[in-house]
Structures are given as structure tokens and as C-alpha cells.
Design a protein around this motif. Sequence first.
Motif, PDB file in Angstrom:
ATOM      1  N   GLN A   1      93.631  22.176 -12.852  1.00  0.00           N
ATOM      2  CA  GLN A   1      94.390  23.075 -11.973  1.00  0.00           C
ATOM      3  C   GLN A   1      93.595  23.272 -10.686  1.00  0.00           C
ATOM      4  O   GLN A   1      92.413  23.605 -10.729  1.00  0.00           O
TER       5      GLN A   1
ATOM      6  N   TYR B   1      98.661  20.813 -10.252  1.00  0.00           N
ATOM      7  CA  TYR B   1      98.099  20.289 -11.492  1.00  0.00           C
ATOM      8  C   TYR B   1      97.998  18.767 -11.397  1.00  0.00           C
ATOM      9  O   TYR B   1      98.766  18.115 -10.681  1.00  0.00           O
TER      10      TYR B   1
ATOM     11  N   VAL C   1      99.687  28.046 -19.175  1.00  0.00           N
ATOM     12  CA  VAL C   1      99.230  28.165 -17.787  1.00  0.00           C
ATOM     13  C   VAL C   1     100.411  28.587 -16.922  1.00  0.00           C
ATOM     14  O   VAL C   1     101.571  28.482 -17.328  1.00  0.00           O
TER      15      VAL C   1
ATOM     16  N   VAL D   1      91.871  22.687 -17.636  1.00  0.00           N
ATOM     17  CA  VAL D   1      92.640  23.505 -18.573  1.00  0.00           C
ATOM     18  C   VAL D   1      92.843  22.819 -19.919  1.00  0.00           C
ATOM     19  O   VAL D   1      93.159  23.475 -20.910  1.00  0.00           O
TER      20      VAL D   1
END
Length: 402
Positions: A219, A276, A262, A236
Motif C-alpha cells: 500500500q 495498491y 484494508v 499488507v
Amino acid sequence: MTPQSIRRFALELDGPEEAVYSSGEVVSGKVVLELRGELRLSELVVLGRGAATAHWLENRSPGVNTAYSDYTSKVIYFRKKQRLIRDNGELTTLPAGRHEYPFSFQLPEETLVTSFEGKHGSIRYWVKVKLHRPWCTVRKIKKEFTVIEPIDINTPSLLAPQAGTKEKIARAWYRNFGQVSITAKIDRKGYTPGEVIPVFAEFDNSTSRSVVPKACITQTQTFIARGTMKQKQSVVATLSGDVVGARRRETWHGRAIKIPPVGPSILQCRIIKVEYMLRVCVDVPGTSKLCLELPLVMGTIPLHPFGSRTSSVSSHYSLNMEWLRMAIPEQPEPPPEYSSIVTEEEAIQNSPAARQEEDLSGVLERSFMAYVQEFRFRPPPVYSEVDPNPQPFNMRPRCMTC
């Protein structure tokens, strides 16, 4: 009137405690005043706000006389103001007891930006109430609410497959170890939290050293102020593969990496972005790693169960359908009459009276697929120790050399 006249001053929003809104919806609630005694006030105002703010400090001259540069930017998304009690030049007197003042305002129809809290900025929406009294400080109450703008991943751009290839020559101290290459592909660009991404990849290790393939979801938060950009990147989710030996090749046939809970992607804000990426990497000892990046978009509306599974599947299906439309005419010609292609003698010979009678009743009562399935799932014959068709003893065995 004394400040102790107010027993309770509260702001209550309608709906559940963790209500979520989107553009065009109505935010409503009420202001509650519980008074012990008489209260005189001049104005009661409700304010609705939504704004994105980016802010950080940077060193200009490190040392004893440290100086900092302040980077700040702000974008206002909406402003609403509603006077529950107006200031008409005269004070309003409220008796002791409970008083409720409802309010409501509509969020803008144009696209808002999803609420966000980051290290160097935030996107916040809130309702604020101001109570104005003569010769007293203004009493304020502020309550934030969450806005989530829907991102539908069932769009052609987010259903498109993502693929790429990258290679490099592994060197260390002017020594060439060989070439490493990565080829990776994922089914689509858009996903939602909780989904599993199947990763298809091939790692070709032509070096003289073993390498380790890995994959991760990152991220990246980007903050923009005064023409300067500040970024914060975090991992993540991770996926680790098996070691690929020297001059060997490894293939991932849909290795699964799960997306954790998320926040959605933020791409429409001018000063704050949340993006992302799926990174497929190879760690080569003694040199920098090789990484291939495939963009991802975290949406809020999941993939339709009966919609297009992936753009690759749908495009392949549509391609086949186009081929069928070109190959098969829309209105096929009817078959010729039986009498026009068979002579009279052949017709008499093939008539039902000339053939052996068969009991075909019920054959056409069921579809042909029913018989196919019946034959397909028929159990195997029963095993027996005794041969049901024994070979006669007087039969001479066949010579294999003849």
C-alpha cells in the motif's frame, strides 16, 4: 442564567452508531439540550463539513539552529450550515427541561472521497454544533461520520488481466552471475478485501546461484502539498516460494495470496492518494532484487457471482461467439424432403413393414442426454472367480511365433 443551567448538551446522528454514507445521501440527527433552569441564548447553529488535509514538516538546516519547512494543503468537499435558533437581535429564552432540535442536510451529488486517516494527512467528514450565549464562550460539539465512495470492480477496466515480464543480469563486484527473469499474471486488476489473488508466474534462474521467489501486496500513501510529494509505503500481505536452484526454472500455477482487511483505493483526491500493488520479486544473493509490479485497485463492490468472471474469460467467450456468428448463418436452410433423395424401391425396402419389428416405445420419451448419463454412471460388472465363457479344452493354443 448560569453556566450550570445546562445539564446535557449532545449531538445525536440518526441510524446506527457506525453509520456509513456516500455521495447524495442525507445526514440527519438532532441536538439535545437538557436544562436545569432557564437558559438564554442568541444562536444555535449546525455545520456540516468535509475536507482533505495534507501536512508535514521537513528539516531545512539540521544542527543547533534547526529550521523546518511547513508543507500544508487542503481541499474542501462540502460546506453546509443550518441555523436551528436564529440571531434576530433578541435573545431566545428556553425553560428548564429537555429540548430537541432536528436537522438534516444532503451530501453533494458529485463524487466524494472515502474517509481516510494517514501519517501525513486525512480525509474527514463531521457535523459541528455551536451554542452561542451572551457573555459566555461558545460551546461546541463535533461528531465525525464515515463516507465510503463505492468502487465497483465489475467494470471492464478493473476486470482486465494484468501481466508483465522483467529480467536483469545479476552482477556483483564486476562479476556476471547470469540472467534472472520473471513473468507474472493475475486474472484482473480489481479486488475486494478478503479475496484471494491467484498468482501465475514463471521464474527463470540462469545464474550460478540459487534465488528465492516472493510476492507481496503493498500500500502506497501519497501526500501532495506545495508541489512536493511525501510517500509512505507498507506491506499488507506476503507470499514466499521455494528456492529455485542454479540454472533451473520454477512455475507458480495460481499461488494464492489473501488480501487482508484494508481500506479501498483513493484515486480521485488531488492531495491524497492510496494505491495498491502486487510485487513479484526474486532475491538474488549478492545483488539487488528483481521486482515486477502489477497494479491493483481495492474496491467496495465485489465481483458479481453470475457476471463476468474475468475479462480474459469473457473476451475469449465473445471471440468464440463472433466466430460462430460468422460460421453459422442466422437462418439455416431446411433439410431436403426424404422422397426427393430416395428412390421408390429404396423407400419400400426401408419401410417399417419390411424391417423387423422392434419395440421402441418410450425411447423418445426421455432426452438423449439422459441415456448418455445413464451409460456414463453405469456400475462395473460383478467380479466372479469362475469364467462365464470358458475356453474349450480341445482348442489348440495360438502359436505366437507363427
